[in-house]
Scaffold this motif. Structure first.
Motif: not given
Length: 275
Positions: A31-44
């Motif tokens: 869940r931590v992993y996916y939260a980080l990925v979502r945050r990074i992709l959302s700020t592209l």
């Protein structure tokens, strides 16, 4: 046992381990992993040179689509390709459970050795290509990187994720309390995936960056995913909601910072294909 990472072995391993993989996705560390990925992709940054808002997204080895279905939810067109029919069926089921637009979702049961990667309908290339946790299962990751860059439209974005060899050593010695295992992993070229059971190469981020540049893209972002939680041995603590919330906040603060990003469990590269 051979260290060969044959495509057939990887396909079989992922189909057999599909249930374990889906269970892993529910763990606190996932869940931590996916939260980080979502945050990074959302700020592209917005992809340049587009006259429309809808993006064409390709998820290579996308399994059940956890990384790409948020783009479908946001109104973009998503294609997921994977060699596991079980996990692709889960992607479709997840989209249907979420009431997402199935007309904008395409799934392809496809061997990643098939060349070239599929193009988007009526376009010269994909606006965004995701290839997360795939490269380390390939005997020639640079070859796949070349095809991923070629599939991305000029000016488009490519996201790559793979396990970081540095954390193999630290987690063995610190979390698992096994410095001997850490020493054995220090220069090991491969290791076995705990969840999937397949052999995987230990890929250094710098080596993959070189392949990205050689293929005609520039690295525009470097991130580390899960710097803290992988060093904690107390799994009960990880399941405490408040501890997990605060740790996720810390992980989000660390993911782009040196030196923390350089020792995280996974490295992530954001790349832009040159015009």
């Amino acid at each position: 046992m051979s260290d060969s990472l044959s495509p057939r072995d990887s396909r079989v391993a992922f189909d057999h381990a599909a249930e374990d993989w889906l269970a892993w996705q529910q763990t606190p560390w996932a869940r931590v992993y996916y939260a980080l990925v979502r945050r990074i992709l959302s700020t592209l940054p917005d992809t340049p040179g587009r006259s429309r808002d809808v993006l064409d997204v390709l998820d290579v080895g996308g399994a059940n689509g956890v990384d790409s279905l948020p783009f479908l939810e946001a109104g973009h067109r998503v294609t997921i390709i994977d060699s596991s029919s079980v996990l692709l069926s889960e992607a479709v089921a997840a989209a249907e459970r979420g009431g997402l637009d199935r007309d904008r979702l395409r799934v392809e049961y496809r061997d990643l050795d098939d060349r070239p990667l599929p193009p988007p309908t009526g376009s010269a290339g994909w606006d965004l290509v995701l290839c997360h946790n795939v490269l380390h299962y390939r005997d020639d990751p640079a070859e796949l990187v070349g095809r991923l860059v070629a599939a991305t439209r000029p000016g488009g974005t490519l996201s790559l994720i793979a396990p970081n060899p540095a954390m193999d050593v630290l987690a063995a010695a610190v979390r698992d309390g096994n410095p001997g295992q850490g020493l054995a992993l220090l220069d090991a070229p491969t290791r076995r995936s705990v969840t999937v059971g397949a052999m995987m190469h230990r890929l250094e981020r710098a080596d993959v960056e070189a392949g990205v540049r050689a293929a005609g893209a520039a690295v525009t972002g470097r991130f580390g995913l899960r710097t803290v939680i992988d060093l904690v041995s107390d799994d009960d603590l990880k399941r405490d909601p408040e501890w997990l919330r605060r740790t996720t906040e810390l992980e989000l603060a660390l993911c782009a910072r040196v030196p923390y990003r350089d020792i995280a469990r996974f490295w992530q590269l954001i790349c832009r294909r040159r015009d």
